[in-house]
Design an enzyme around this catalytic site. Structure first.
Site, PDB file in Angstrom:
ATOM      1  N   LEU A  43       0.872  -1.167   0.000  1.00  0.00           N
ATOM      2  CA  LEU A  43       0.000   0.000   0.000  1.00  0.00           C
ATOM      3  C   LEU A  43       0.912   1.220   0.000  1.00  0.00           C
ATOM      4  O   LEU A  43       1.893   1.256   0.740  1.00  0.00           O
ATOM      5  CB  LEU A  43      -0.893   0.029   1.243  1.00  0.00           C
ATOM      6  CG  LEU A  43      -2.065  -0.951   1.288  1.00  0.00           C
ATOM      7  CD1 LEU A  43      -2.703  -0.928   2.680  1.00  0.00           C
ATOM      8  CD2 LEU A  43      -3.108  -0.623   0.235  1.00  0.00           C
ATOM      9  N   ASP A  44       0.597   2.228  -0.822  1.00  0.00           N
ATOM     10  CA  ASP A  44       1.460   3.398  -0.865  1.00  0.00           C
ATOM     11  C   ASP A  44       1.332   4.215   0.418  1.00  0.00           C
ATOM     12  O   ASP A  44       0.472   3.961   1.267  1.00  0.00           O
ATOM     13  CB  ASP A  44       1.190   4.249  -2.109  1.00  0.00           C
ATOM     14  CG  ASP A  44      -0.232   4.772  -2.180  1.00  0.00           C
ATOM     15  OD1 ASP A  44      -0.740   5.248  -1.146  1.00  0.00           O
ATOM     16  OD2 ASP A  44      -0.841   4.717  -3.268  1.00  0.00           O
ATOM     17  N   LYS A  45       2.207   5.197   0.550  1.00  0.00           N
ATOM     18  CA  LYS A  45       2.311   5.963   1.801  1.00  0.00           C
ATOM     19  C   LYS A  45       1.001   6.638   2.188  1.00  0.00           C
ATOM     20  O   LYS A  45       0.655   6.740   3.364  1.00  0.00           O
ATOM     21  CB  LYS A  45       3.427   7.005   1.656  1.00  0.00           C
ATOM     22  CG  LYS A  45       3.795   7.717   2.941  1.00  0.00           C
ATOM     23  CD  LYS A  45       5.019   8.600   2.720  1.00  0.00           C
ATOM     24  CE  LYS A  45       5.474   9.250   4.017  1.00  0.00           C
ATOM     25  NZ  LYS A  45       6.707  10.063   3.825  1.00  0.00           N
TER      26      LYS A  45
END
Length: 229
Positions: free
Chosen positions: A100-102
């Site tokens: 999952l991206d930031k």
């Protein structure tokens, strides 16, 4: 200060039930003395050790479900800020299954069992992952249909996806592939900006009671779900 079983669970990567078992067996050494009494509270200034017999009992592989908060990255690099492994027990070779991206949050499966991680994240296994997406503006039924039927992003056609409207600017989407930042790119291509992106389910595994930043071990039934064809 925290209860000893919670301290052991947090620092040694076992369940609280297993921690209680270790205490009862005399595997716990607190400030140089073996303890078998439940309910003792431990301070960070205390020295707590686990004898070798306990380590030999531990399973070689660990399987965690983590609820990732916004602001954490799925990497061990300190250059990008806080990483998800800071939230997990200090177990060697832990790896995530499907990043999952930031800016995104929600469920991630983490394990030191490489084959299991690949079974979750490998594109050929097509494990269904469900996300809830909130946009900066109302989305049309026409655009939801485009995302559902597949669309071109970065020169690649996405697979068909199940998309359901939640309200005027929020929808859920089920994906079986893992193109980098896929949902954000799909929305941007259609002229929308993602305000919030949360993964809520991984192949039938969900947990509304798991607070952000916390983890728990996968159950045997959940592991069987993942390994199903």
């Amino acid at each position: 200060m925290m209860r000893m079983n919670k301290y052991i669970s947090t620092h040694f990567g076992v369940s609280r039930r297993k921690a209680d078992e270790w205490i009862e067996k005399g595997y716990v050494v607190l400030n140089g003395k073996k303890v078998t009494e439940q309910g003792i509270r431990v301070e960070e200034s205390d020295t707590l050790e686990i004898v070798q017999e306990a380590h030999e009992e531990k399973s070689e592989f660990k399987y965690f479900l983590l609820n990732k908060p916004v602001g954490y990255v799925c990497t061990r690099s300190s250059d990008e800020g806080k990483n998800i492994f800071e939230l997990l027990p200090p177990i060697p070779d832990l790896s995530y299954a499907g990043r999952l991206d930031k800016e995104s949050h929600g469920l991630i499966i983490v394990s030191n069992d490489g084959k299991f991680v690949y079974n979750v994240a490998g594109s050929e296994f097509e494990k269904v992952k469900t996300y809830v997406v909130k946009l900066d503006m109302p989305i049309t039924d026409f655009d939801l249909d485009i995302m559902q039927n597949g669309m071109l992003i970065g020169g690649k056609m996405t697979k068909e996806a199940r998309v359901e409207r939640i309200n005027i600017n929020k929808f859920s989407i089920e994906l079986t592939e893992g193109i980098n930042r896929q949902i954000r790119r799909m929305c941007r291509t259609l002229g929308y900006h993602v305000r919030d992106l949360k993964r809520v389910d991984i192949h039938g595994i969900s947990d509304d009671t798991l607070s952000e930043g916390y983890w728990r071990e996968l159950t045997q039934d959940e592991m069987k779900k993942i390994l199903e064809k």
